[in-house]
Write an enzyme that holds these catalytic residues in place. Sequence first.
Site, PDB file in Angstrom:
ATOM      1  N   HIS A  66      -1.444   4.851   0.206  1.00 24.53           N
ATOM      2  CA  HIS A  66      -2.781   4.899   0.813  1.00 24.53           C
ATOM      3  C   HIS A  66      -2.759   4.578   2.305  1.00 24.53           C
ATOM      4  CE1 HIS A  66      -3.724   0.453   0.783  1.00 24.53           C
ATOM      5  NE2 HIS A  66      -2.941   0.439  -0.277  1.00 24.53           N
ATOM      6  N   ASP A 180       0.454  -3.353   4.032  1.00 29.30           N
ATOM      7  CA  ASP A 180      -0.190  -2.724   2.860  1.00 29.30           C
ATOM      8  C   ASP A 180      -1.184  -1.681   3.397  1.00 29.30           C
ATOM      9  OD1 ASP A 180      -1.741  -2.076   0.658  1.00 29.30           O
ATOM     10  OD2 ASP A 180      -2.607  -4.068   0.417  1.00 29.30           O
ATOM     11  N   GLU A 212      -8.359   3.401  -1.136  1.00 26.37           N
ATOM     12  CA  GLU A 212      -7.725   2.562  -2.156  1.00 26.37           C
ATOM     13  C   GLU A 212      -8.289   1.148  -2.141  1.00 26.37           C
ATOM     14  OE1 GLU A 212      -4.540   0.140  -4.227  1.00 26.37           O
ATOM     15  OE2 GLU A 212      -5.455  -0.141  -2.291  1.00 26.37           O
ATOM     16  N   GLU A 213      -8.402   0.573  -0.964  1.00 27.14           N
ATOM     17  CA  GLU A 213      -8.863  -0.821  -0.878  1.00 27.14           C
ATOM     18  C   GLU A 213     -10.346  -0.951  -1.229  1.00 27.14           C
ATOM     19  OE1 GLU A 213      -6.778  -3.116  -0.569  1.00 27.14           O
ATOM     20  OE2 GLU A 213      -5.079  -2.398   0.617  1.00 27.14           O
ATOM     21  N   ASP A 235       3.566   1.249  -2.975  1.00 25.33           N
ATOM     22  CA  ASP A 235       2.689   0.225  -2.417  1.00 25.33           C
ATOM     23  C   ASP A 235       3.461  -1.093  -2.434  1.00 25.33           C
ATOM     24  OD1 ASP A 235       0.415  -1.145  -1.474  1.00 25.33           O
ATOM     25  OD2 ASP A 235      -0.938   0.015  -2.741  1.00 25.33           O
ATOM     26  N   HIS A 329      -2.952  -9.088   2.116  1.00 22.01           N
ATOM     27  CA  HIS A 329      -4.343  -8.991   2.570  1.00 22.01           C
ATOM     28  C   HIS A 329      -4.700  -9.967   3.688  1.00 22.01           C
ATOM     29  CE1 HIS A 329      -6.034  -6.439  -0.982  1.00 22.01           C
ATOM     30  NE2 HIS A 329      -4.919  -5.956  -0.467  1.00 22.01           N
TER      31      HIS A 329
HETATM   32 ZN   LIG Z   1      -2.106  -1.323  -1.084  1.00 17.35          ZN
END
Ligand SMILES: [Zn+2]
Length: 366
Positions: A66, A180, A212-213, A235, A329
């Site tokens: 992603h 990410d 995606e997120e 990922d 994150h």
């Molecule tokens: Zn991811």
Amino acid sequence: MKDHLRTALRDLMLIPGLSGHEGRVRRYIKSALSDLSIATTTDRLGNLIATLAGTPGAPSVMLFAHMDQLGLMVRKIEADGLVRVERVGGVPERALAAQEVLLCVGEGRDISGVIANKSHHATQPDEKYRVLPYPEIFVDTGYRSAAEVLAAGVDVGTPVVYAPSFVELAADRVAGTSIDDRAACAVMLEVARALKGNGAGPTVHLVFSVLEEFNLRGAVTAAQVLQPDIAIQLDLILATDTPDMATRGDVRLGGGPAMSLFSFHGRGTLNGVIPHPALVGLFESAARDANLPLQRSVHIGALTDLSYVQLVGQGVASIDLGFPMRYSHSANESCDLNDLVGLTQLCLAGLKRMDANLSLDRDDYP
Ligand SMILES: [Zn+2]
């Protein structure tokens, strides 16, 4: 290969691309693919798709990562110019205090801001260890009124991301924003470079996906159109080699690429991936033959949009592969470039084995 990966990763980490606002990331990847003479299409959600045709009879593969990242979105601009934000994706509120952010107004016009952190000298004992919920935080851009903020191009709905950063740590490790999943986007570009003009092996659809997120379903649209036999999502895999993660597994940063044997998210989605046994066996033997380490991960609490892709059509044989990553994150995620090299090699070694003889029939497996 490592230098290519380092350059692409740095470039990609420095491009803002909140979920639903992936345009700048897509343009970079599109132009990198075009430099390799690989044509792309973009669907209406924004997924970027490149198909490398292979041998007829071999299964078709959707390899995807992603492009989007998590962040914030402007919710309200106060009269004094301070900006309130909504959360987009799994932003850890613990990681927000005193962060620098970027309000994405347009290329070359983006506005810097800082997330306020109450002055220490005025912090009461009961506030000292309290995490501020996001509705209470505000972003200070320096502008002194709502009118000035609006005039700078910021409005309700403006995307906000951690100020993009790329930090080189020792020993081929890097830290910064959106590893990410930009690290996997960089790996996919390397896979494209190696596969281009190859013609042998399976047809590979490279999908650089969106959202995606946000809702974990951007890649589903691509899968519906491509109808792949096999889907591989690249990922992060949670590294567990720091004291705070020690009981969760044995995935080491720098220990090589990893595959997930089980993922599940119980907080409302009731989804996850238990990979197709054909793919587990295939990547195990591909790694063994190529002398690549392959780490194994099982965990609850996260999932990728592969969870939804696997349900398309008659079902898609699926597996999550990835690179170990720390501090997910936060504004300073961390990975090891050698794991990205290993993940690229693992993908190439695995794809090579996906020929007409590969059975995806469940009855051929225990
Ligand atoms: Zn991811």
